[in-house]
Write an enzyme that holds these catalytic residues in place. Structure first.
Site, short mmCIF file in Angstrom:
data_model
loop_
_atom_site.label_atom_id
_atom_site.label_comp_id
_atom_site.label_asym_id
_atom_site.label_seq_id
_atom_site.Cartn_x
_atom_site.Cartn_y
_atom_site.Cartn_z
N HIS A 158 -3.36 -5.46 0.51
CA HIS A 158 -2.87 -5.91 1.81
C HIS A 158 -2.87 -7.44 1.89
O HIS A 158 -3.88 -8.05 2.21
CB HIS A 158 -3.73 -5.33 2.93
N GLU A 176 -1.62 -9.20 4.14
CA GLU A 176 -1.65 -9.62 5.54
C GLU A 176 -3.04 -9.78 6.12
O GLU A 176 -3.20 -10.29 7.23
CB GLU A 176 -0.85 -8.62 6.40
N CYS A 195 0.83 -1.21 0.00
CA CYS A 195 0.00 0.00 0.00
C CYS A 195 0.87 1.26 0.00
O CYS A 195 1.49 1.57 -1.01
CB CYS A 195 -1.01 -0.05 1.14
#
Length: 189
Positions: free
Chosen positions: A165, A167, A78
């Site tokens: 993202h 994660e 990001c």
């Protein structure tokens, strides 16, 4: 197999701790470090790779433009992706779609970092800001109908950026992307 040491550069994004935890869950020696660290501070820790987290604004990126030029494998997530683009001569712009949302991604090139993820995937991303123009010596890896540059890599250096993202649980195959980056770091060690 030896644990790799990965430093997560904290850009004050709301999921920074998830990057750290995801890397630890994958067996890495991961540590969160401030984006105000100096290049010397980072190199003293002898990391095998760096992951730049997301964050609210480029103004909060600290010393990121210098840190992102360290000669190590780097994954920018990001804001980290945008920071990489800016530091290497690309252009950033305000996106048309702010806030987090589901995004359908088209993989353009399934390279080291996106191996096994394409040809399409679903991710969780924010497009408050986005990369508008690739830096010289970078190639496009992925795009969407929201953003033309969802992922990129340097032609010869182990530098990778993704707008989304990996994660977060909403991202399909996010763990695989992180595993692929770990493998890049392992091969470079």
């Amino acid at each position: 197999m030896d644990k790799l040491k990965l430093l997560v550069i904290n850009n004050y994004g709301q999921t920074c701790h998830l990057i750290h935890r995801s890397l630890r869950d994958l067996g890495m020696d991961a540590k969160l470090v401030s984006n105000t660290s100096t290049v010397e501070d980072i190199l003293k820790q002898s990391p095998d790779g760096l992951v730049f987290s997301g964050g609210p604004t480029m103004e909060r990126a600290g010393n990121g433009e210098n840190l992102i030029k360290i000669d190590l494998p780097i994954l920018g997530i990001c804001l980290g992706h945008q920071l990489m683009a800016k530091a290497y001569g690309g252009e950033i712009r305000t996106g048309q779609y702010g806030g987090f949302a589901r995004v359908d991604i088209d993989i353009v090139e399934e390279d080291d970092i996106l191996r096994g993820i394409g040809p399409k995937t679903v991710v969780w991303a924010s497009h408050q800001d986005e990369v508008a123009k690739l830096p010289p010596d970078f190639v496009l890896l992925a795009k969407s109908n929201i953003c033309d540059i969802e992922a990129m890599r340097h032609k010869t250096k182990p530098l990778f950026g993704v707008q989304w993202h990996p994660e977060v649980s909403h991202t399909e195959k996010g763990t695989l992307l992180l595993q692929n980056f770990i493998e890049v770091c392992r091969q470079r060690k």
